[in-house]
Design a protein around this motif. Sequence first.
Motif, mmCIF file in Angstrom:
data_model
loop_
_atom_site.group_PDB
_atom_site.id
_atom_site.type_symbol
_atom_site.label_atom_id
_atom_site.label_comp_id
_atom_site.label_asym_id
_atom_site.label_seq_id
_atom_site.Cartn_x
_atom_site.Cartn_y
_atom_site.Cartn_z
ATOM 1 N N GLY A 66 45.753 46.873 33.748
ATOM 2 C CA GLY A 66 44.337 47.178 33.664
ATOM 3 C C GLY A 66 43.516 46.207 34.474
ATOM 4 N N ALA A 67 44.271 44.723 34.747
ATOM 5 C CA ALA A 67 43.644 43.727 35.555
ATOM 6 C C ALA A 67 43.859 44.082 37.019
ATOM 7 C CB ALA A 67 44.565 42.394 34.988
ATOM 8 N N ALA A 68 44.935 44.830 37.139
ATOM 9 C CA ALA A 68 44.897 45.284 38.672
ATOM 10 C C ALA A 68 43.995 46.349 39.098
ATOM 11 C CB ALA A 68 46.465 45.742 38.989
ATOM 12 N N LEU A 69 43.710 47.130 38.205
ATOM 13 C CA LEU A 69 42.553 48.148 38.472
ATOM 14 C C LEU A 69 41.250 47.212 38.389
ATOM 15 C CD1 LEU A 69 43.637 50.945 36.048
ATOM 16 C CD2 LEU A 69 43.996 50.960 38.435
ATOM 17 N N PHE A 70 41.055 46.629 37.730
ATOM 18 C CA PHE A 70 39.748 45.510 37.481
ATOM 19 C C PHE A 70 39.501 44.961 38.884
ATOM 20 C CE2 PHE A 70 38.043 41.296 36.715
ATOM 21 C CZ PHE A 70 36.722 41.669 36.489
ATOM 22 N N GLU A 71 40.660 44.503 39.288
ATOM 23 C CA GLU A 71 40.518 43.455 40.632
ATOM 24 C C GLU A 71 40.305 44.547 41.911
ATOM 25 O OE1 GLU A 71 39.923 40.399 41.167
ATOM 26 O OE2 GLU A 71 40.184 39.690 39.225
ATOM 27 N N GLY A 72 40.574 45.569 41.682
ATOM 28 C CA GLY A 72 40.632 46.515 42.706
ATOM 29 C C GLY A 72 41.973 46.765 43.733
ATOM 30 N N TRP A 73 42.936 45.942 43.184
ATOM 31 C CA TRP A 73 44.310 46.226 43.885
ATOM 32 C C TRP A 73 45.011 47.537 43.668
ATOM 33 C CZ3 TRP A 73 46.574 41.609 40.566
ATOM 34 C CH2 TRP A 73 45.878 40.377 40.861
#
Length: 422
Positions: A66-73
Amino acid sequence: MVVYKTIDEANQAVVNKVIAGSPFLLDVVPAHTVIDEFNHGKLLLHAGPPITFDKMIDPVQGACIGAALFEGWADNEDDARQLLESGEVQLMPCHHVNAVGPMGGITSAHMPLLVVENQTDGNRAYCTMNEGIGAVLRFGANGPEVIERLKWMRDVLGPVLSLALQNREPLNVNVLVTKAIAMGDEFHQRNIAASLAFLKEMAPTIVGLDIEKDKKQAVIQFLADTDQFFLNVMMASAKSVMDGARQIQEGTIVTAMCRNGYEFGIRIAGMGDEWFTGPVNTPKGLYFSGFSEEDASPDMGDSAITETFGVGGFAMIAAPAVTRFVGTGGFDDALRISNDMTEITTTANPNFPIPTWDFQGISTGIDARKVVETGILPVINTGIANKRAGLGQIGAGTVTPPMECFEKAVLAYAKKLGFKGE
């Protein structure tokens, strides 16, 4: 440099710093502006002692995705997982950068952080803000609604609270804790009174801000709806105070307790940054309808910093209403738990008297020696997550650390002092 003649003398010095701690909420800022490690490549912070992605339990891996998606990675879950499995994203405990995180504890560069300063020692600590209930990142959810809420917190909630805090004096956390402990909070599973006291302090300033009306309304509504909002303030505050106290690097006082879903870790004052770990336990408690212990995730989160400070499970007697929620029984059980915690702590903190305990202060200063000697383990109040990512909280209960954490810490400190035995 002060030289302490005995372990007891060193322990008392550490505890005195805890009692003297004075945390103030100063601001809410993007994580990368206060934690420099975020500015040197892809990094995620996590709860508990160090861990690699392959050993993370499903909810923590889900939160990383989820954090990777949030950061746009990455654009989708599969690509995010592949990125994390590749090792391109560095993983680091929140505790290593003066931070704490609830449940999975996953924190990324553009998430807004609460900034708390312990004005006694001049050090700061950080924590993400509470997302509310339902599908939330801390329990491993990473769907579109989770990402949208995180973006709203980044773009609206964080900036509005930051602006409000800049337009008033720093918020004295000890004052709010003293008020709320008299109204039935223990500051881990129950934060209703403290969250409302926080809203009472902030709402007049928010209303007066020269910003869009809909943003003000949305923030005030979110704070009114989020009973556990203050938990994250309490976590950052306890972290700031315990970090100030562990500047005295002597003695056997526990300065951190945390878990990552795989291992439980503790630190003690006399061993500085070293972690002493053991296999994490699964909480015991009450489950929401349709769930049982078979669905439960092993325990996780940095929120046990509250018990390290002396609230949470240690202050169960302050919150009789929470005892049924965490499955410990009734008032007599709450009294027994709090009384047991006095057996493994150094003193009572007079700053936070508990009316239902004849105004005795919270138990402060877990002594690892006493834990080993008595066999009494710290009691930690905790939420129970589903073992599958994205299904969220399924209950609440209590958990204890493995005894081996304390045995390892005491033995290591004994060897540091020159003890040659096994």
